[in-house]
Scaffold this motif. Structure first.
Motif, PDB file in Angstrom:
ATOM      1  N   THR A 212       0.444  10.539  -6.466  1.00 33.64           N
ATOM      2  CA  THR A 212      -0.711  10.705  -5.575  1.00 33.64           C
ATOM      3  C   THR A 212      -0.299  11.348  -4.257  1.00 33.64           C
ATOM      4  OG1 THR A 212      -0.545   8.504  -4.537  1.00 33.64           O
ATOM      5  CG2 THR A 212      -1.830   8.675  -6.571  1.00 33.64           C
TER       6      THR A 212
ATOM      7  N   LEU B   1      -6.290   7.510  -3.032  1.00 36.78           N
ATOM      8  CA  LEU B   1      -7.331   7.991  -3.939  1.00 36.78           C
ATOM      9  C   LEU B   1      -8.706   7.991  -3.266  1.00 36.78           C
ATOM     10  CD1 LEU B   1      -6.261   6.284  -7.287  1.00 36.78           C
ATOM     11  CD2 LEU B   1      -6.002   8.681  -6.638  1.00 36.78           C
TER      12      LEU B   1
ATOM     13  N   SER C 229      -8.633   3.173 -10.127  1.00 35.90           N
ATOM     14  CA  SER C 229      -8.234   4.584 -10.137  1.00 35.90           C
ATOM     15  C   SER C 229      -9.087   5.379 -11.126  1.00 35.90           C
ATOM     16  CB  SER C 229      -6.751   4.706 -10.509  1.00 35.90           C
ATOM     17  OG  SER C 229      -5.934   4.034  -9.586  1.00 35.90           O
TER      18      SER C 229
END
Length: 414
Positions: free
Chosen positions: A21, A109, A370
């Motif tokens: 990420t 995220l 996620s």
């Protein structure tokens, strides 16, 4: 398999997910301006950035050796885990690290979903700080160090967060002003063409610098987890397989391309030209490389965004979208506490469930949240096909005029 090895495996996998990420969250730091000015095609840009991040990850371990014990008291002065945290085979320490990583990933995220270039470094520090406070109390955090050097949350996180973007803004503003001053008599099309070539070099340098700084953070976390379980004993070296896995994870994330954030930095913040792009990228590379050499784990996002803002300030008549800049500043300000809250909540869930099931449950929560954010992002996808479309504020009700073709020209209905 012993429970501590199961938890160690979860920590390693989660750390590599964070590294992934980090890669796609920060691709825009290096390549947003090159993509926006057309110096590089979008897919070529992220591929080049991925390769250079991979190389950069092997060039230095200064940050890796300082990242965890700089802000939390889970290690002694030599870097070894505190004895009371490894009496149970290291599970107490591993739960803190796992919860911190989960908090950091979720914040990465969430900000990616909204296209906000917040700091992956601060998300990691915030997650670790929150999980440590939940597990050990406020005394578990190294707030200011011992006073002999810049250390702790204040010295390693807050001061760099305040200073690095300010320095980057100043350097980029002066650099942009000098570029336009020196090339004042050069025709704009020749100037822009030349600087687009220069952007390729400067953007590559930022990607290389990013690898030397950000990939190291995950290396340090995994190495600490290995030491806690007795799987590694050298306090001054990072295992080669850890270096390789972290380098590959951040490179893969970079290649995937965080297109939402690339779009915000390249099109939403400053109306940028090739000379500005080169000045911004060169400023970012200089500040990041200097910090890596000194062992400062600063935020490459803060530096890159500051450089882009500086390039807008340094060019007379340039347009800066201060509304977007304000939202970025707000995200920067709440990253540390927000990731900390997520890390603390995650630790509490794992602790209440208890045993081996606790870490498994919080890992499954990470996977579920996620997946939800990814599915939600597909409602308004941003990728290499539309990353350079003209910027329109999502919060405005303004209706764009429809184009009407008149002969060989295209005009708008007003």
């Amino acid at each position: 398999m012993p429970p501590e090895l199961v938890v160690l495996s979860l920590v390693v996998v989660t750390a590599l997910l964070f590294d992934f990420t980090n890669g796609f969250h920060d691709t825009g730091n290096a390549m947003a301006t090159s993509i926006a000015t057309g110096a590089l095609k979008p897919k070529v840009a992220v591929a080049l950035s991925a390769i250079l991040n991979l190389v950069g990850a092997f060039l230095s371990v200064e940050v890796a050796l300082t990242v965890t014990n700089a802000v939390v008291n889970i290690q002694d002065a030599d870097g070894a885990p505190r004895p009371e945290l490894i009496d149970d085979g290291g599970q107490a320490l591993l739960l803190i690290v796992l919860a911190g990583l989960v908090g950091a990933i979720l914040w990465n995220l969430l900000t990616w979903l909204f296209g906000l270039p917040s700091s992956s470094s601060h998300a990691l520090f915030g997650g670790l700080i929150g999980a440590t406070i939940a597990g050990l109390g406020p005394a578990g955090v190294k707030w200011v160090g011992d006073g002999t050097k810049l250390d702790g949350v204040v010295g390693k996180v807050i001061l760099p967060a305040l200073m690095s973007p300010a320095i980057a803004i100043a350097v980029a503003a002066v650099g942009t002003w000098l570029i336009y001053k020196i090339t004042n008599n050069v025709a704009a099309k020749y100037r822009d063409t030349g600087f687009r070539w220069g952007q390729i070099g400067s953007a590559s340098l930022v990607s290389l610098a990013h690898g030397t700084n950000d990939a190291q953070k995950t290396m340090g976390v995994i190495t600490l987890a290995l030491i806690a379980t007795g799987s590694w004993t050298d306090l001054h070296q990072v295992p080669f397989w850890v270096k390789l896995c972290c380098a590959l994870a951040i490179a893969l994330g970079t290649y995937i391309g965080g297109w939402r954030i690339i779009r915000t930095l390249g099109k939403g913040l400053v109306e940028i030209s090739a000379p500005q792009g080169m000045a911004a990228e060169s400023s970012s590379a200089a500040v990041i490389l200097a910090s890596s050499h000194l062992g400062f784990a600063l935020s490459t996002t803060h530096v890159a965004t500051g450089s882009i803002l500086g390039s807008g300030i340094g060019k007379r008549g340039a347009k800066v979208n201060w509304g977007v800049a304000g939202r970025m500043l707000m995200a920067w300000g709440i990253t540390l506490p927000a990731a900390g809250a997520m890390g603390a909540l995650t630790w509490l869930i794992g602790h209440l469930v208890g045993g081996l099931l606790g870490p498994i449950v919080i890992f499954l929560i990470l996977v579920a949240l996620s997946a939800w954010m990814y599915v939600h992002s597909r409602r308004q996808p941003v990728d290499h096909n539309n990353v350079n479309d003209e910027w329109v504020e999502g919060v405005t009700n303004r209706i764009l005029p429809e184009p009407v073709e008149v002969g060989a020209k295209v005009r708008s209905k007003l």
